[in-house]
Write a protein that holds these residues in place. Structure first.
Motif, short mmCIF file in Angstrom:
data_model
loop_
_atom_site.label_atom_id
_atom_site.label_comp_id
_atom_site.label_asym_id
_atom_site.label_seq_id
_atom_site.Cartn_x
_atom_site.Cartn_y
_atom_site.Cartn_z
N GLU A 1 0.85 -1.21 0.00
CA GLU A 1 0.00 0.00 0.00
C GLU A 1 0.88 1.24 0.00
N GLN A 2 1.87 1.26 0.90
CA GLN A 2 2.73 2.43 1.02
C GLN A 2 3.54 2.62 -0.25
N ARG A 3 4.02 1.49 -0.78
CA ARG A 3 4.85 1.58 -1.98
C ARG A 3 4.05 2.14 -3.16
N TRP A 4 2.82 1.66 -3.32
CA TRP A 4 2.01 2.16 -4.44
C TRP A 4 1.60 3.60 -4.21
N SER A 5 1.23 3.96 -2.98
CA SER A 5 0.82 5.35 -2.72
C SER A 5 1.96 6.29 -3.06
N GLN A 6 3.16 5.89 -2.60
CA GLN A 6 4.34 6.73 -2.82
C GLN A 6 4.65 6.84 -4.33
N ALA A 7 4.64 5.69 -5.00
CA ALA A 7 5.00 5.68 -6.44
C ALA A 7 4.01 6.50 -7.24
N LEU A 8 2.72 6.36 -6.92
CA LEU A 8 1.71 7.07 -7.72
C LEU A 8 1.73 8.56 -7.43
N ARG A 9 2.07 8.90 -6.18
CA ARG A 9 2.17 10.32 -5.82
C ARG A 9 3.39 10.94 -6.47
N ALA A 10 4.53 10.24 -6.39
CA ALA A 10 5.79 10.82 -6.85
C ALA A 10 5.92 10.82 -8.37
N HIS A 11 5.48 9.75 -9.01
CA HIS A 11 5.63 9.70 -10.47
C HIS A 11 4.51 8.88 -11.12
N GLY A 12 3.30 9.31 -10.86
CA GLY A 12 2.13 8.66 -11.46
C GLY A 12 2.18 8.68 -12.97
N ASP A 13 2.78 9.75 -13.53
CA ASP A 13 2.87 9.85 -14.99
C ASP A 13 3.72 8.72 -15.56
N ARG A 14 4.82 8.38 -14.86
CA ARG A 14 5.69 7.30 -15.35
C ARG A 14 5.01 5.94 -15.19
N VAL A 15 4.28 5.78 -14.07
CA VAL A 15 3.57 4.51 -13.85
C VAL A 15 2.57 4.31 -14.99
N ALA A 16 1.89 5.41 -15.35
CA ALA A 16 0.87 5.33 -16.41
C ALA A 16 1.47 4.88 -17.73
N GLN A 17 2.76 5.19 -17.92
CA GLN A 17 3.37 4.85 -19.22
C GLN A 17 4.04 3.48 -19.23
N ARG A 18 3.99 2.77 -18.10
CA ARG A 18 4.66 1.46 -18.07
C ARG A 18 4.00 0.52 -19.07
N PRO A 19 4.81 -0.05 -19.94
CA PRO A 19 4.21 -0.96 -20.93
C PRO A 19 3.87 -2.29 -20.27
N PRO A 20 3.08 -3.11 -20.94
CA PRO A 20 2.84 -4.45 -20.41
C PRO A 20 4.16 -5.22 -20.36
N ASN A 21 4.18 -6.26 -19.56
CA ASN A 21 5.39 -7.04 -19.37
C ASN A 21 5.87 -7.66 -20.70
N ALA A 22 7.17 -7.50 -20.98
CA ALA A 22 7.71 -7.95 -22.27
C ALA A 22 7.66 -9.47 -22.41
N HIS A 23 7.87 -10.21 -21.31
CA HIS A 23 7.80 -11.68 -21.40
C HIS A 23 6.36 -12.09 -21.72
N LEU A 24 5.43 -11.39 -21.10
CA LEU A 24 4.01 -11.72 -21.31
C LEU A 24 3.62 -11.47 -22.77
N THR A 25 3.97 -10.31 -23.27
CA THR A 25 3.55 -9.97 -24.64
C THR A 25 4.20 -10.92 -25.66
N ALA A 26 5.45 -11.33 -25.37
CA ALA A 26 6.14 -12.23 -26.29
C ALA A 26 5.51 -13.62 -26.27
N GLU A 27 5.11 -14.09 -25.10
CA GLU A 27 4.66 -15.48 -24.97
C GLU A 27 3.17 -15.68 -25.18
N ILE A 28 2.40 -14.66 -24.82
CA ILE A 28 0.95 -14.86 -24.73
C ILE A 28 0.19 -14.21 -25.89
N GLY A 29 0.92 -13.36 -26.64
CA GLY A 29 0.28 -12.61 -27.71
C GLY A 29 -0.44 -13.47 -28.73
#
Ligand code: SAM
Length: 207
Positions: A10-38
């Protein structure tokens, strides 16, 4: 005591979203997932430990109906509002569930795909893998990724040091070969250079 408990996240997410929510929003989906499950045909999926939701959103945008579970209410609220901002068709394909994966058990045989990425297991990894695997329908896919605590290239501790995440050995030990066909069971370089390797496990439940 579990250092990586609900309060920690909870604390980690609150802090991350407060400090750099814009960067979190731009995180792409996981590269292993997209390669394997696409290439899988969309059906019902579980994203166990969905966090800020980028993998859930990627799956839902591809037509998967996703149950997304996390115990951090802040991350879930953020993920839900991102889904709503993307559009109704995506948002309507996702059920957000606040629950503790230390005990939460998927409905048996419910999902064509169960994904669990970078989740610390409070108890035994094998037990958690087996519990998540009960949710996979016959012919379905279990996809697990864990950040290894030591970088094999340098011997240095990684950001996952201290956490218990899935390893190839633990996953293979947990899955009965009579029931599961391993498709991928490798350690692969992480998308961000210098951060070590991930254990990547893709297994198909035999029909
Ligand atoms: C490192 S993040 C990974 C998030 C996402 N899977 C990803 O790859 O971006 C770990 C996530 O697992 C969640 N988590 C950890 N332990 C959990 C538990 N026992 N029950 C539910 N969620 C948990 C945390 O809240 C966090 O969102």
């Amino acid at each position: 005591m579990n250092e990586y408990d609900r309060n920690f996240w909870e604390q980690r997410w609150s802090q991350a979203l407060r400090a750099h929510g814009d960067r979190v929003a731009q995180r792409p989906p996981n590269a292993h997932l997209t390669a394997e499950i696409g290439d899988l045909r969309p059906g019902r999926a579980l994203d166990a430990g969905c966090g800020h939701g980028s993998d859930t959103l990627w799956l839902a945008a591809r037509g998967w109906h996703v149950t997304a579970v996390d115990f951090a209410a802040t991350a879930l609220a953020y993920a839900r509002s991102t889904a709503e901002a993307i559009g109704r068709d995506v948002a309507e394909r996702i059920d957000w569930v606040e629950a503790d994966l230390a005990t939460w058990t998927p409905q048996r045989d419910e999902y064509d795909l169960v994904v669990c990425l970078y989740v610390h297991a409070a108890g035994s990894v094998e037990e958690m893998v087996q519990r998540m695997a009960t949710g996979v329908a016959r012919g379905g896919t279990l996809f697990l990724v864990g950040h290894r605590p030591i970088d094999p290239a340098t011997g240095a501790a990684t950001a996952a040091a201290g956490q218990v995440q899935v390893s190839v050995e633990a996953a293979l030990a947990a899955l009965d070969p009579g029931q599961w066909q391993p498709i991928v069971s490798d350690e692969r370089p992480r998308p961000m250079a210098g951060t070590g390797v991930d254990a990547v496990i893709r297994a198909r439940r035999r029909s």
